[in-house]
Design a protein around this motif. Structure first.
Motif, PDB file in Angstrom:
ATOM      1  N   VAL A 236      34.408  19.345 -28.133  1.00  0.00           N
ATOM      2  CA  VAL A 236      34.703  20.001 -26.863  1.00  0.00           C
ATOM      3  C   VAL A 236      34.490  21.508 -26.958  1.00  0.00           C
ATOM      4  CG1 VAL A 236      36.562  20.566 -25.251  1.00  0.00           C
ATOM      5  CG2 VAL A 236      36.292  18.224 -26.072  1.00  0.00           C
ATOM      6  N   HIS A 237      34.914  22.118 -28.068  1.00  0.00           N
ATOM      7  CA  HIS A 237      34.862  23.581 -28.191  1.00  0.00           C
ATOM      8  C   HIS A 237      33.484  24.110 -28.574  1.00  0.00           C
ATOM      9  CE1 HIS A 237      39.302  23.228 -28.279  1.00  0.00           C
ATOM     10  NE2 HIS A 237      39.282  24.465 -27.849  1.00  0.00           N
ATOM     11  N   VAL A 238      32.797  23.437 -29.491  1.00  0.00           N
ATOM     12  CA  VAL A 238      31.501  23.970 -29.956  1.00  0.00           C
ATOM     13  C   VAL A 238      30.407  22.905 -29.997  1.00  0.00           C
ATOM     14  CG1 VAL A 238      32.417  25.912 -31.280  1.00  0.00           C
ATOM     15  CG2 VAL A 238      32.276  23.670 -32.360  1.00  0.00           C
ATOM     16  N   GLY A 239      30.635  21.770 -29.359  1.00  0.00           N
ATOM     17  CA  GLY A 239      29.603  20.740 -29.331  1.00  0.00           C
ATOM     18  C   GLY A 239      28.391  21.207 -28.548  1.00  0.00           C
ATOM     19  N   SER A 240      27.212  20.887 -29.036  1.00  0.00           N
ATOM     20  CA  SER A 240      25.981  21.329 -28.380  1.00  0.00           C
ATOM     21  C   SER A 240      24.834  20.408 -28.752  1.00  0.00           C
ATOM     22  CB  SER A 240      25.649  22.771 -28.778  1.00  0.00           C
ATOM     23  OG  SER A 240      24.396  23.157 -28.260  1.00  0.00           O
ATOM     24  N   ALA A 241      23.880  20.277 -27.822  1.00  0.00           N
ATOM     25  CA  ALA A 241      22.663  19.515 -28.094  1.00  0.00           C
ATOM     26  C   ALA A 241      21.515  20.439 -28.463  1.00  0.00           C
ATOM     27  CB  ALA A 241      22.287  18.674 -26.869  1.00  0.00           C
ATOM     28  N   LEU A 242      21.745  21.761 -28.347  1.00  0.00           N
ATOM     29  CA  LEU A 242      20.719  22.756 -28.658  1.00  0.00           C
ATOM     30  C   LEU A 242      21.235  23.747 -29.690  1.00  0.00           C
ATOM     31  CD1 LEU A 242      19.425  23.605 -25.049  1.00  0.00           C
ATOM     32  CD2 LEU A 242      18.236  22.240 -26.777  1.00  0.00           C
ATOM     33  N   THR A 243      20.353  24.248 -30.511  1.00  0.00           N
ATOM     34  CA  THR A 243      20.748  25.250 -31.514  1.00  0.00           C
ATOM     35  C   THR A 243      20.693  26.668 -30.957  1.00  0.00           C
ATOM     36  OG1 THR A 243      18.475  25.289 -32.342  1.00  0.00           O
ATOM     37  CG2 THR A 243      20.028  23.827 -33.465  1.00  0.00           C
ATOM     38  N   ASP A 244      20.182  26.828 -29.743  1.00  0.00           N
ATOM     39  CA  ASP A 244      20.129  28.152 -29.111  1.00  0.00           C
ATOM     40  C   ASP A 244      20.588  28.031 -27.665  1.00  0.00           C
ATOM     41  OD1 ASP A 244      19.695  30.715 -28.305  1.00  0.00           O
ATOM     42  OD2 ASP A 244      17.498  30.661 -28.478  1.00  0.00           O
ATOM     43  N   LEU A 245      21.813  28.467 -27.415  1.00  0.00           N
ATOM     44  CA  LEU A 245      22.370  28.403 -26.067  1.00  0.00           C
ATOM     45  C   LEU A 245      22.343  29.744 -25.359  1.00  0.00           C
ATOM     46  CD1 LEU A 245      25.491  26.117 -26.668  1.00  0.00           C
ATOM     47  CD2 LEU A 245      23.363  25.496 -25.531  1.00  0.00           C
ATOM     48  N   GLY A 246      21.821  30.772 -26.037  1.00  0.00           N
ATOM     49  CA  GLY A 246      21.721  32.085 -25.416  1.00  0.00           C
ATOM     50  C   GLY A 246      23.079  32.659 -25.051  1.00  0.00           C
ATOM     51  N   GLU A 247      23.213  33.126 -23.809  1.00  0.00           N
ATOM     52  CA  GLU A 247      24.452  33.755 -23.360  1.00  0.00           C
ATOM     53  C   GLU A 247      25.596  32.748 -23.176  1.00  0.00           C
ATOM     54  OE1 GLU A 247      23.566  35.864 -19.815  1.00  0.00           O
ATOM     55  OE2 GLU A 247      22.310  37.374 -20.798  1.00  0.00           O
ATOM     56  N   ASP A 248      25.253  31.479 -23.109  1.00  0.00           N
ATOM     57  CA  ASP A 248      26.289  30.454 -22.919  1.00  0.00           C
ATOM     58  C   ASP A 248      26.896  29.968 -24.234  1.00  0.00           C
ATOM     59  OD1 ASP A 248      25.869  30.482 -20.164  1.00  0.00           O
ATOM     60  OD2 ASP A 248      24.228  29.035 -20.317  1.00  0.00           O
ATOM     61  N   ALA A 249      26.538  30.620 -25.331  1.00  0.00           N
ATOM     62  CA  ALA A 249      27.014  30.180 -26.642  1.00  0.00           C
ATOM     63  C   ALA A 249      28.534  30.355 -26.753  1.00  0.00           C
ATOM     64  CB  ALA A 249      26.323  30.971 -27.738  1.00  0.00           C
ATOM     65  N   PRO A 250      29.251  29.327 -27.204  1.00  0.00           N
ATOM     66  CA  PRO A 250      30.706  29.443 -27.376  1.00  0.00           C
ATOM     67  C   PRO A 250      31.050  30.158 -28.680  1.00  0.00           C
ATOM     68  CG  PRO A 250      29.993  27.259 -28.033  1.00  0.00           C
ATOM     69  CD  PRO A 250      28.762  27.981 -27.549  1.00  0.00           C
ATOM     70  N   GLU A 251      32.264  30.664 -28.738  1.00  0.00           N
ATOM     71  CA  GLU A 251      32.728  31.298 -29.972  1.00  0.00           C
ATOM     72  C   GLU A 251      32.979  30.232 -31.039  1.00  0.00           C
ATOM     73  OE1 GLU A 251      36.177  33.593 -29.214  1.00  0.00           O
ATOM     74  OE2 GLU A 251      35.175  34.982 -27.833  1.00  0.00           O
ATOM     75  N   ASP A 252      32.928  30.684 -32.310  1.00  0.00           N
ATOM     76  CA  ASP A 252      33.198  29.749 -33.409  1.00  0.00           C
ATOM     77  C   ASP A 252      34.611  29.180 -33.260  1.00  0.00           C
ATOM     78  OD1 ASP A 252      30.746  30.496 -34.257  1.00  0.00           O
ATOM     79  OD2 ASP A 252      31.396  31.448 -36.119  1.00  0.00           O
ATOM     80  N   TYR A 253      34.758  27.943 -33.680  1.00  0.00           N
ATOM     81  CA  TYR A 253      36.046  27.263 -33.590  1.00  0.00           C
ATOM     82  C   TYR A 253      36.597  27.070 -34.999  1.00  0.00           C
ATOM     83  CZ  TYR A 253      39.530  23.740 -32.257  1.00  0.00           C
ATOM     84  OH  TYR A 253      40.697  23.056 -32.048  1.00  0.00           O
ATOM     85  N   VAL A 254      37.807  27.551 -35.238  1.00  0.00           N
ATOM     86  CA  VAL A 254      38.418  27.471 -36.561  1.00  0.00           C
ATOM     87  C   VAL A 254      39.285  26.215 -36.647  1.00  0.00           C
ATOM     88  CG1 VAL A 254      39.928  28.604 -38.232  1.00  0.00           C
ATOM     89  CG2 VAL A 254      38.415  29.979 -36.777  1.00  0.00           C
ATOM     90  N   ILE A 255      39.047  25.428 -37.672  1.00  0.00           N
ATOM     91  CA  ILE A 255      39.845  24.216 -37.869  1.00  0.00           C
ATOM     92  C   ILE A 255      40.632  24.331 -39.177  1.00  0.00           C
ATOM     93  CG2 ILE A 255      38.119  22.839 -36.659  1.00  0.00           C
ATOM     94  CD1 ILE A 255      37.597  21.547 -39.505  1.00  0.00           C
ATOM     95  N   HIS A 256      41.700  23.574 -39.246  1.00  0.00           N
ATOM     96  CA  HIS A 256      42.524  23.508 -40.464  1.00  0.00           C
ATOM     97  C   HIS A 256      42.660  22.052 -40.869  1.00  0.00           C
ATOM     98  CE1 HIS A 256      43.704  27.313 -38.513  1.00  0.00           C
ATOM     99  NE2 HIS A 256      43.887  27.765 -39.748  1.00  0.00           N
ATOM    100  N   GLY A 257      42.477  21.804 -42.159  1.00  0.00           N
ATOM    101  CA  GLY A 257      42.578  20.438 -42.647  1.00  0.00           C
ATOM    102  C   GLY A 257      42.647  20.405 -44.155  1.00  0.00           C
ATOM    103  N   PRO A 258      42.920  19.239 -44.739  1.00  0.00           N
ATOM    104  CA  PRO A 258      43.029  19.142 -46.194  1.00  0.00           C
ATOM    105  C   PRO A 258      41.662  19.029 -46.860  1.00  0.00           C
ATOM    106  CG  PRO A 258      43.474  17.015 -45.201  1.00  0.00           C
ATOM    107  CD  PRO A 258      43.259  17.965 -44.068  1.00  0.00           C
ATOM    108  N   ASN A 259      41.545  19.623 -48.024  1.00  0.00           N
ATOM    109  CA  ASN A 259      40.340  19.447 -48.829  1.00  0.00           C
ATOM    110  C   ASN A 259      40.212  17.975 -49.206  1.00  0.00           C
ATOM    111  OD1 ASN A 259      38.862  19.261 -51.584  1.00  0.00           O
ATOM    112  ND2 ASN A 259      38.381  21.326 -50.893  1.00  0.00           N
ATOM    113  N   ARG A 260      39.013  17.450 -49.095  1.00  0.00           N
ATOM    114  CA  ARG A 260      38.804  16.026 -49.301  1.00  0.00           C
ATOM    115  C   ARG A 260      39.119  15.594 -50.729  1.00  0.00           C
ATOM    116  NH1 ARG A 260      34.091  12.888 -50.148  1.00  0.00           N
ATOM    117  NH2 ARG A 260      32.883  14.817 -50.308  1.00  0.00           N
ATOM    118  N   ILE A 261      39.020  16.503 -51.692  1.00  0.00           N
ATOM    119  CA  ILE A 261      39.227  16.164 -53.101  1.00  0.00           C
ATOM    120  C   ILE A 261      40.599  16.606 -53.591  1.00  0.00           C
ATOM    121  CG2 ILE A 261      38.372  16.517 -55.450  1.00  0.00           C
ATOM    122  CD1 ILE A 261      35.578  16.879 -54.221  1.00  0.00           C
TER     123      ILE A 261
END
Length: 363
Positions: A236-261
């Motif tokens: 929802v926050h940073v999903g995109s079908a294009l790698t260049d959205l120009g001025e419509d680009a959303p800000e980076d989304y920071v997530i928190h989670g456990p390291n897989r290892i």
């Protein structure tokens, strides 16, 4: 029903894997409580009677027999409740095990709807345990459920047709229109003309696959474990079908989670470009499905579609840049419905108000 509205609630009980007795006891409590609160329809998660992760236990007859017995017990315990309950359970029918929604009210089973599209990726290997439901089975189950719920008149409508009505398309016009409805479990593509579906294509690739792609990418690329809900937030926050959205680009989304290892906490910023890369293969499958549907479209209607463009609806239509990517790929304009999430519901309401006018409604 108050002022034309129906009170619908979802319930998420605590579930123990394969402990059918305990799980049904929790479900019964929710049903009784919901009935006291005036809820009219109560929906539980899929496989809430057994738990989702029973894996090969779904093939054990002892488990399936216990499910049937406890559903009967649940019906007896909630016989005086007016609320319609939709409970997820594995049901054995004709030698196959189906992932079903069991619709109950007043101590009776109103209908059983089998899951049609079964995922087969990541940790979701449902095709190993379950048989997919067929379209005829679904139609019959939905009709029976509505009739048992004392529906005075029951009408069925195909989802793309409802979406077209919700968008505002004149479905009875003598011209072709294409609808691409990207839902959670499937993408429905249909060409509509003169009140009928001329051609349609359905693939089991949609929003859930995009979410699974993000989960797999975060695990592989960033070594962080994310839940399905967190993957949905990323989409929802940073999903995109294009790698260049120009001025419509959303800000980076920071997530928190456990390291897989190590299981130590991690903070990972995610940008839309990397999500676009990880979703590329799934979006390409939707592109190919649209191209395949166009190949099967009669030439006279094809010209109308080129002129009118193709309509995107469903939650997947909200993926950033999807309309532009499809337009550039297929060279036909793609339009996003004004309210893609509710197009089908809106269209179903329009159809109900015009049951005498629309001949495509199935009785």
């Amino acid at each position: 029903m108050n002022y034309g509205y129906i009170t619908v609630a979802s319930a998420i009980p605590q579930v123990r894997v394969a402990d059918v007795d305990y799980n049904v006891e929790q479900i019964e409590r929710f049903v009784v409580d919901a009935d006291k609160r005036g809820v009219e329809i109560l929906v539980f998660p899929e496989l809430s009677v057994t738990g989702y992760s029973c894996q090969d236990l779904f093939a054990q007859q002892a488990l399936l027999d216990r499910v049937e017995k406890k559903i009967v017990d649940m019906l007896e315990a909630t016989e005086r409740c007016d609320v319609i309950s939709v409970v997820g359970a594995p049901i054995c029918i004709g030698g196959g095990v189906y992932n079903c929604a069991v619709v109950c009210q007043h101590g009776k089973v109103l209908g059983i709807v089998p899951k049609r599209f079964l995922p087969n990726y990541g940790e979701f290997y449902e095709k190993r345990q379950f048989t997919p439901g067929s379209t005829e089975v679904e139609l019959r189950a939905v009709r029976d459920s509505a009739e048992h719920a004392d529906g005075r008149d029951v009408y069925l409508i195909f989802e793309p047709m409802a979406a077209a009505l919700g968008i505002g398309i004149d479905v009875e016009a003598p011209e072709g229109n294409m609808i691409v409805d990207i839902g959670g479990g499937s993408t429905e593509i249909a060409v509509i003309s003169l009140g009928g579906i001329v051609s349609n294509n359905s693939i089991r690739v949609a929003g859930d696959d995009l979410t699974a792609d993000i989960q797999e990418y975060m695990s592989r690329q960033h070594n962080v474990k994310v839940s399905e809900r967190m993957a949905e937030r990323i989409k929802v926050h940073v999903g995109s079908a294009l790698t260049d959205l120009g001025e419509d680009a959303p800000e980076d989304y920071v997530i928190h989670g456990p390291n897989r290892i190590t299981a130590l906490p991690m903070e990972v910023p995610v940008c839309y470009q990397e999500i676009a890369h990880c979703l590329d293969k799934t979006v390409a499958k939707i592109e190919n499905a649209v191209l395949s549907a166009l190949e099967n479209t009669p030439p006279e209607l094809y010209a109308d579609i080129v002129k009118n463009g193709i309509w995107l609806t469903g939650g997947g239509a909200l993926l950033r840049g999807l309309d532009k990517r499809l337009t550039d790929k297929i060279n036909i304009p793609f339009h996003i419905a004004e309210d893609p999430l509710h197009s089908v519901a809106t269209g179903a309401g329009i159809a109900l108000k015009n049951v005498d006018r629309f001949s495509f409604l199935m009785r």
